[in-house]
Enzyme design. Structure first.
Site, PDB file in Angstrom:
ATOM      1  N   ALA A 232      43.873  43.496  40.093  1.00 34.82           N
ATOM      2  CA  ALA A 232      43.060  42.461  39.683  1.00 34.82           C
ATOM      3  C   ALA A 232      43.085  42.388  38.054  1.00 34.82           C
ATOM      4  CB  ALA A 232      41.649  42.925  40.103  1.00 34.82           C
ATOM      5  N   HIS A 233      42.299  41.386  37.553  1.00 35.73           N
ATOM      6  CA  HIS A 233      42.474  40.965  36.341  1.00 35.73           C
ATOM      7  C   HIS A 233      41.799  41.973  35.101  1.00 35.73           C
ATOM      8  CE1 HIS A 233      37.929  40.291  36.209  1.00 35.73           C
ATOM      9  NE2 HIS A 233      37.937  39.904  37.501  1.00 35.73           N
ATOM     10  N   GLY A 234      42.664  42.199  34.168  1.00 36.64           N
ATOM     11  CA  GLY A 234      42.265  43.293  33.012  1.00 36.64           C
ATOM     12  C   GLY A 234      42.462  44.536  33.524  1.00 36.64           C
TER      13      GLY A 234
END
Length: 336
Positions: A232-234
Site C-alpha cells: 500500500a501507499h507510503g
C-alpha cells in the site's frame, strides 16, 4: 527444462561442477520431481529421504547433494542411468536452470504493442513486453525487464536490472479515503507521490505497489516479491527482503533489511518490522516487531510465546472437566 534439447549427464556435471557416477552419456530432456519422473527426465535430490526413492524412480539422471549421497552409502545407480553428485543440490539446480532456460515469454527489446510515454526515460537494454504501459516521467534503469501487460504509472523510478512481472501495477493510486463532512460518504484523498524501486528488485505477476500520498513508496535493492502481493501507499521496504505470495502490507508499513514474509502475511498500517525478522505464513501483524525475531500466528506474536499459547489452548479439552469439578465443589461448599 521442458524442451527438445538433450543434455548428457557428463554435460550437466560440467555445468554444475559435479561428479558423475554411472553412465555419463545418459541423456535427459525434461526436469521432474523424483516420484513423478519417467525415462529421459532429470531430477534432483537434497536429502536421504528422496535419495531412497531413486531405485524405484523412472528418472534417468539425478543431481544429488553430496551429504545425502555419503550418508546413504552405496546405491545401485542402474544401467543407462547416472547421478551427478554436487555440494549443494539446490544451488546446482538453480545454476543449471539459469544456464539452460528458454526465452519463451521473455521480453526482448520493446514490443510494438507496448505503450511508452514520450517523456519516459529508459536506460540501455531495457525490455518492454507486449501490452505493457510506461507512463509519463517514468525512469527505468539499465537492464530492467517489464513483462507483458505490466503497468508503470507516471513518475515512478526503477533502478537497474529490475524485473516487473506480467500484469503487475507499479504506482497505482493508493487507497486513502476520508468521510465527506456534508454527505458522510467516503472521499478519495489524492496521492501525489510516486514509487521508487532499487536495483535488482523482482516483483511478481499481478502484484501491486501503490504510490504514496506524498514522498515515495520505496522498495530496497535486492528485494524479491512474489505474485499477488499488495503493497500500500507510503510503505518502505528494506534491502534484500523476501515477500511471498498473497501478502498484504497496509499503508506506511516499514520493513527493515532482510525481512522474510511467508505466504499470506497481513500487516496493519504504520507497523514497523525490524531487520532480519521472519514472519510465518498467514500471520496477522498489528504490533511493531524488534529486529531479529520470529513471529507467527493471528494475531501474530513472538514464536515461542505463540507456541506456548497454542499448547495451552490445546490442553483445555483435558483440563476443563477438572476445572468444572472444582467449580461445582466450591459452589457446593459456598452453599453449605
Amino acid at each position: 527444462m521442458q524442451s527438445a534439447r538433450r543434455y548428457a549427464a557428463g554435460k550437466l556435471a560440467t555445468l554444475v561442477g559435479g561428479e558423475v557416477i554411472g553412465d555419463a552419456t545418459a541423456e535427459v530432456t525434461t526436469l521432474e520431481a523424483i516420484d513423478r519422473a519417467g525415462p529421459g527426465a532429470l531430477t534432483y535430490v537434497r536429502d536421504e529421504k528422496y535419495l531412497a526413492m531413486w531405485p524405484a524412480s523412472g528418472a534417468t539422471v539425478a543431481i544429488v547433494a553430496r551429504s545425502a549421497w555419503d550418508r546413504r552409502g552405496a546405491i545401485e545407480v542402474g544401467a543407462g542411468r547416472a547421478v551427478v553428485v554436487v555440494e549443494d543440490a539446490d544451488r546446482a539446480l538453480a545454476g543449471l536452470l539459469e544456464s539452460i532456460k528458454g526465452t519463451a515469454g521473455t521480453p526482448v527489446g520493446r514490443h510494438p504493442s507496448a505503450v511508452i510515454d514520450p517523456s519516459a526515460v529508459l536506460g540501455e537494454d531495457v525490455a518492454i513486453g507486449a501490452g505493457a504501459v510506461i507512463g509519463a516521467g517514468v525512469v527505468i534503469g539499465a537492464g530492467s525487464m517489464i513483462h507483458e501487460r505490466a503497468v508503470v504509472r507516471q513518475g515512478c523510478v526503477l533502478g537497474e536490472r529490475v524485473v516487473i512481472g506480467a500484469g503487475a501495477v507499479i504506482g497505482s493510486e493508493g487507497f486513502g479515503l476520508m468521510a465527506d463532512p456534508k454527505t458522510g460518504m467516503p472521499t478519495r484523498i489524492p496521492h501525489a507521490g510516486n514509487v521508487v524501486i532499487g536495483d535488482d528488485v523482482e516483483i511478481g505477476a499481478n502484484t501491486t505497489v501503490d504510490r504514496a500520498k506524498f514522498g515515495s513508496t520505496t522498495i530496497g535493492a535486492g528485494t524479491k516479491i512474489d505474485n499477488l502481493v499488495q503493497i500500500a501507499h507510503g510503505c518502505r521496504i528494506g534491502r534484500g527482503c523476501i515477500i511471498c505470495g498473497c501478502c498484504a502490507l497496509s499503508g506506511s508499513v516499514e520493513l527493515g533489511d532482510g525481512v522474510m514474509l511467508a505466504g499470506s502475511v497481513g500487516i496493519a498500517d504504520n507497523v514497523r518490522v525490524g531487520d532480519r525478522v521472519t514472519i510465518g505464513a498467514r500471520s496477522g501483524v498489528k504490533d511493531d516487531i524488534p529486529a531479529g525475531e520470529v513471529w507467527v500466528g493471528y494475531p501474530a506474536e513472538e514464536a515461542r510465546r505463540q507456541l506456548r499459547t497454542v499448547a495451552a489452548i490445546r490442553s483445555l479439552a483435558d483440563v476443563m472437566p477438572k476445572i468444572k469439578k472444582l467449580i461445582k465443589r466450591f459452589e457446593g461448599e459456598g452453599q453449605g
